[in-house]
Design a protein around this motif. Structure first.
Motif, mmCIF file in Angstrom:
data_model
loop_
_atom_site.group_PDB
_atom_site.id
_atom_site.type_symbol
_atom_site.label_atom_id
_atom_site.label_comp_id
_atom_site.label_asym_id
_atom_site.label_seq_id
_atom_site.Cartn_x
_atom_site.Cartn_y
_atom_site.Cartn_z
ATOM 1 N N LEU A 1 9.163 -0.752 2.559
ATOM 2 C CA LEU A 1 8.627 -2.522 2.650
ATOM 3 C C LEU A 1 9.551 -2.830 3.794
ATOM 4 C CD1 LEU A 1 8.605 -3.612 -1.017
ATOM 5 C CD2 LEU A 1 6.942 -2.772 0.398
ATOM 6 N N ALA A 2 10.441 -2.110 4.266
ATOM 7 C CA ALA A 2 11.356 -2.576 5.318
ATOM 8 C C ALA A 2 11.595 -1.353 6.220
ATOM 9 C CB ALA A 2 12.731 -3.067 4.919
ATOM 10 N N PRO A 3 10.400 -1.257 7.367
ATOM 11 C CA PRO A 3 10.549 -0.145 8.215
ATOM 12 C C PRO A 3 11.895 -0.143 9.073
ATOM 13 C CG PRO A 3 8.377 -0.929 8.107
ATOM 14 C CD PRO A 3 9.184 -1.899 7.306
ATOM 15 N N GLY A 4 12.516 1.011 9.114
ATOM 16 C CA GLY A 4 13.738 1.066 10.079
ATOM 17 C C GLY A 4 15.124 0.899 8.897
ATOM 18 N N PHE A 5 14.696 0.464 7.570
ATOM 19 C CA PHE A 5 15.812 0.443 6.951
ATOM 20 C C PHE A 5 16.552 1.568 6.992
ATOM 21 C CE2 PHE A 5 17.081 1.961 2.510
ATOM 22 C CZ PHE A 5 18.222 0.963 2.408
ATOM 23 N N HIS A 6 17.926 1.711 6.722
ATOM 24 C CA HIS A 6 18.977 2.846 6.514
ATOM 25 C C HIS A 6 19.664 2.328 5.212
ATOM 26 C CE1 HIS A 6 21.802 1.233 9.288
ATOM 27 N NE2 HIS A 6 20.969 0.775 9.924
ATOM 28 N N SER A 7 20.294 3.597 4.679
ATOM 29 C CA SER A 7 20.866 3.212 3.302
ATOM 30 C C SER A 7 22.474 2.660 3.747
ATOM 31 C CB SER A 7 21.205 4.681 2.938
ATOM 32 O OG SER A 7 22.097 5.407 3.546
ATOM 33 N N ASP B 1 0.825 -1.383 0.059
ATOM 34 C CA ASP B 1 0.117 0.135 -0.017
ATOM 35 C C ASP B 1 0.768 1.224 0.000
ATOM 36 O OD1 ASP B 1 -2.224 -1.562 0.308
ATOM 37 O OD2 ASP B 1 -2.637 -1.294 2.271
ATOM 38 N N GLY B 2 1.928 1.281 0.711
ATOM 39 C CA GLY B 2 2.718 2.607 0.806
ATOM 40 C C GLY B 2 3.604 2.602 -0.599
ATOM 41 N N LEU B 3 3.267 1.877 -1.564
ATOM 42 C CA LEU B 3 4.168 2.218 -2.524
ATOM 43 C C LEU B 3 3.410 3.054 -3.615
ATOM 44 C CD1 LEU B 3 5.887 -1.198 -3.168
ATOM 45 C CD2 LEU B 3 6.939 0.911 -2.446
ATOM 46 N N GLY B 4 2.306 3.531 -3.338
ATOM 47 C CA GLY B 4 1.282 4.353 -4.079
ATOM 48 C C GLY B 4 1.978 5.417 -5.029
ATOM 49 N N VAL C 1 15.739 2.480 -4.929
ATOM 50 C CA VAL C 1 15.777 1.487 -4.067
ATOM 51 C C VAL C 1 15.483 2.263 -2.499
ATOM 52 C CG1 VAL C 1 17.788 0.125 -2.650
ATOM 53 C CG2 VAL C 1 17.655 0.052 -5.289
ATOM 54 N N GLU C 2 16.066 3.249 -2.175
ATOM 55 C CA GLU C 2 15.950 3.748 -0.751
ATOM 56 C C GLU C 2 14.367 4.013 -0.663
ATOM 57 O OE1 GLU C 2 18.394 7.038 0.674
ATOM 58 O OE2 GLU C 2 20.254 6.120 -0.354
ATOM 59 N N HIS C 3 13.737 4.480 -1.603
ATOM 60 C CA HIS C 3 11.990 4.640 -1.696
ATOM 61 C C HIS C 3 11.485 3.390 -1.311
ATOM 62 C CE1 HIS C 3 8.082 6.541 -2.395
ATOM 63 N NE2 HIS C 3 7.929 5.473 -3.134
ATOM 64 N N MET C 4 11.814 2.358 -2.179
ATOM 65 C CA MET C 4 10.992 0.928 -1.944
ATOM 66 C C MET C 4 11.564 0.561 -0.482
ATOM 67 S SD MET C 4 11.073 -0.287 -5.936
ATOM 68 C CE MET C 4 10.004 -1.648 -5.397
ATOM 69 N N ALA C 5 12.870 0.414 -0.283
ATOM 70 C CA ALA C 5 13.206 -0.413 0.897
ATOM 71 C C ALA C 5 12.666 0.424 2.220
ATOM 72 C CB ALA C 5 14.668 -0.500 1.023
ATOM 73 N N GLY C 6 12.590 1.642 2.066
ATOM 74 C CA GLY C 6 12.275 2.534 3.159
ATOM 75 C C GLY C 6 10.705 2.335 3.443
ATOM 76 N N ILE D 1 17.524 -7.108 -3.241
ATOM 77 C CA ILE D 1 17.362 -6.957 -1.948
ATOM 78 C C ILE D 1 16.429 -8.103 -1.366
ATOM 79 C CG2 ILE D 1 16.703 -5.674 0.078
ATOM 80 C CD1 ILE D 1 17.560 -3.132 -1.580
ATOM 81 N N GLU D 2 16.710 -8.754 -0.177
ATOM 82 C CA GLU D 2 15.754 -9.794 0.665
ATOM 83 C C GLU D 2 15.711 -9.241 1.918
ATOM 84 O OE1 GLU D 2 14.954 -14.356 1.736
ATOM 85 O OE2 GLU D 2 17.125 -13.633 1.120
ATOM 86 N N ILE D 3 14.484 -9.326 2.289
ATOM 87 C CA ILE D 3 14.084 -8.840 3.621
ATOM 88 C C ILE D 3 13.516 -9.973 4.213
ATOM 89 C CG2 ILE D 3 12.779 -6.948 5.056
ATOM 90 C CD1 ILE D 3 12.312 -5.646 2.129
ATOM 91 N N PRO D 4 14.179 -10.702 4.893
ATOM 92 C CA PRO D 4 13.897 -12.274 5.272
ATOM 93 C C PRO D 4 12.674 -12.157 6.289
ATOM 94 C CG PRO D 4 16.014 -11.873 6.183
ATOM 95 C CD PRO D 4 15.877 -10.715 5.143
ATOM 96 N N GLU D 5 12.744 -11.174 7.115
ATOM 97 C CA GLU D 5 11.755 -11.218 8.117
ATOM 98 C C GLU D 5 10.399 -11.023 7.556
ATOM 99 O OE1 GLU D 5 11.933 -7.079 10.611
ATOM 100 O OE2 GLU D 5 13.866 -8.440 10.797
ATOM 101 N N ARG D 6 10.397 -10.177 6.480
ATOM 102 C CA ARG D 6 9.057 -9.774 5.982
ATOM 103 C C ARG D 6 8.641 -10.781 4.653
ATOM 104 N NH1 ARG D 6 6.970 -4.061 5.554
ATOM 105 N NH2 ARG D 6 5.268 -5.051 6.442
ATOM 106 N N GLU D 7 9.755 -11.718 4.400
ATOM 107 C CA GLU D 7 9.334 -12.719 3.171
ATOM 108 C C GLU D 7 9.157 -12.079 2.049
ATOM 109 O OE1 GLU D 7 6.087 -14.991 5.235
ATOM 110 O OE2 GLU D 7 7.452 -16.824 4.776
ATOM 111 N N LEU D 8 10.046 -10.904 1.920
ATOM 112 C CA LEU D 8 9.835 -10.003 0.653
ATOM 113 C C LEU D 8 11.254 -9.748 0.047
ATOM 114 C CD1 LEU D 8 7.757 -6.853 1.950
ATOM 115 C CD2 LEU D 8 7.102 -8.546 0.357
#
Length: 443
Positions: A312-318, A3-6, A305-310, A280-287
């Motif tokens: 889909l992976a809350p707390g992500f930093h570059s 939803d946040g990727l609108g 990348v920073e937009h999408m990872a930010g 990128i893989e975010i294992p705890e979110r299975e994404l």
């Protein structure tokens, strides 16, 4: 979940315009399903052919994740031992596959991109020399992955491209994947462009196992989520057992793994002439996320990348994606004059440096006029600098017009390396990166 990727469409369109990138393709996989695949811009500017989710892009070093998975499969099948020295004669003990997978095999950085036909003019064998005892330190090296490619072909009896297709691509259903200097499949391919928008021709190298992959963003995202399913559980765990390379990251088997704050991120980037890729893989979110662009300039890729990872992976930093291993600091070398030579395949090249105040260094290479430049230091090197000086060897003259020096003080001498390279592709095409031993003594 998405939803946040609108605002993704607007973000990607703006990133292409802001950074002069022709196109970008993005994908997200959740569990084993592709849940988003979009593309923006032109796959081929001259033909006005739009990029689509079916467009194939060069992967550059994202290929290392495929090669590493194949090495793990060969270990599971008993074709090789991850901890047995590879065949060959080396300066120190021979490196093991595990050390090569983790870029701790003792080889230096290297690439020898070539854009013509016929044999490669720069022979990789002239640079396949260990610069340190295997296992002692991290250095990102295409040479090491080149050795892994040779090992796989030896133990499987197959061309590496055929082996990747049979053991990884087909089992995972990655229909777009290709391997080689050019893409041999039927899918549309993104033309590669320099940072200022010039089209690249076909690019060859002596280390295809390190960077000759092709795929759609969708297949890269699916590979990131599903590759470990091909392996025994213990081997999959070893693949992500990453030895630290800085405060935020470690390097496993063809994957960079974050540690510390923020969600765990497993990733690998890729960049060369006309390619900017990220897996990128975010294992705890299975994404998983894939972002592929057809420009040497990585800025558009990084913005997406920073937009999408930010989101889909809350707390992500570059910093979770940036494998910097040489943090710079002010250089404080002893002032004075040092002379010696750079050892090249064609013999010694005289070098003289004069260390002045405020970390300024005057350099004279062979009979060239002197050049003065500033120097820094790092945790590994006491003196690091670069200058527009041409190393007078046939290999360097091809397309590596700049000289880098990385030296440390050792028993009343400065010892380390001299690097012939080209700083980007704003003019011409990306050149080779050639490392040579260098020793200087105080006059």
């Amino acid at each position: 979940m998405l939803d946040g990727l609108g605002g993704l469409d607007e973000l990607c369109t703006r990133a292409l315009a802001d950074h002069g990138c022709a196109s970008v393709s993005v994908a997200v996989a959740e569990r084993e399903e592709l849940v988003l695949a979009r593309a923006y811009g032109m796959a081929n500017v001259a033909d006005q052919r739009p990029a689509t989710p079916e467009t194939v892009y060069g992967l550059a070093s994202v290929t290392k994740a495929f090669t590493a998975t194949a090495v793990c499969l060969a270990a599971d099948e008993g074709l090789l031992d991850l901890d047995s020295p590879i065949p060959g004669t080396y300066r120190w003990t021979a490196p093991t596959p595990r050390q090569l997978l983790q870029h701790r095999g003792g080889f230096p950085a290297f690439y020898n991109f070539h854009y013509g036909t016929g044999p490669l003019p720069i022979d990789i064998d002239r640079y396949r020399t260990l610069v340190r005892e295997p296992g002692t330190d991290f250095e990102y090296s295409n040479l090491g992955y080149g050795e892994l490619g040779r090992l796989l072909e030896a133990v499987t009896g197959q061309d590496l491209g055929d082996h990747l297709r049979e053991r990884i691509v087909e089992p995972l259903g990655l229909i777009s994947f290709g391997y080689g200097a050019s893409y041999a499949g039927t899918a549309p391919v993104a033309q590669r462009y320099s940072a200022d928008g010039r089209a690249y021709p076909t690019c060859h190298s002596g280390h295809p196992a390190a960077g000759a992959g092709w795929a759609t963003a969708g297949d890269v995202a699916l590979f990131a989520r599903t590759a470990s399913q091909l392996l025994k559980p213990a081997t999959a765990a070893a693949m992500y057992d990453a030895v630290p390379i800085n405060d935020n990251l470690g390097y496993g088997f063809g994957r960079i793994v974050s540690h510390g704050t923020g969600p765990v991120i497993r990733s690998h980037g890729g960049g060369m002439g006309g390619i900017a890729a990220m897996m990128i893989e975010i294992p705890e979110r299975e994404l998983s996320i894939a972002v592929l662009a057809n420009s040497t300039n990585k800025a558009a890729r990084d913005a997406v990348v920073e937009h999408m990872a930010g989101i889909l992976a809350p707390g992500f930093h570059s910093d979770q994606l940036n494998p910097v291993t040489e943090q710079t600091r002010p250089a404080t070398p002893a002032r004075g004059e040092w002379t010696g030579e750079i050892t090249t395949p064609e013999g010694g090249v005289p070098l003289r440096i004069r260390i002045q105040a405020d970390s300024q260094v005057e350099i004279r290479l062979a009979d060239n006029p002197s050049v003065t430049t500033s120097a820094v230091a790092s945790q590994r090197w006491d003196l690091r600098l670069s200058a527009p000086l041409q190393l007078p060897t046939a290999d360097a003259r091809l397309n590596s017009p700049d000289l880098g020096l990385e030296l440390r003080f050792e028993q009343e001498r400065l010892a380390g390396r001299a690097i012939a390279f080209k700083d980007g592709d704003r003019v011409g095409r990306l050149g080779a990166y050639l490392v040579h031993p260098c020793v200087l003594r105080s006059r």
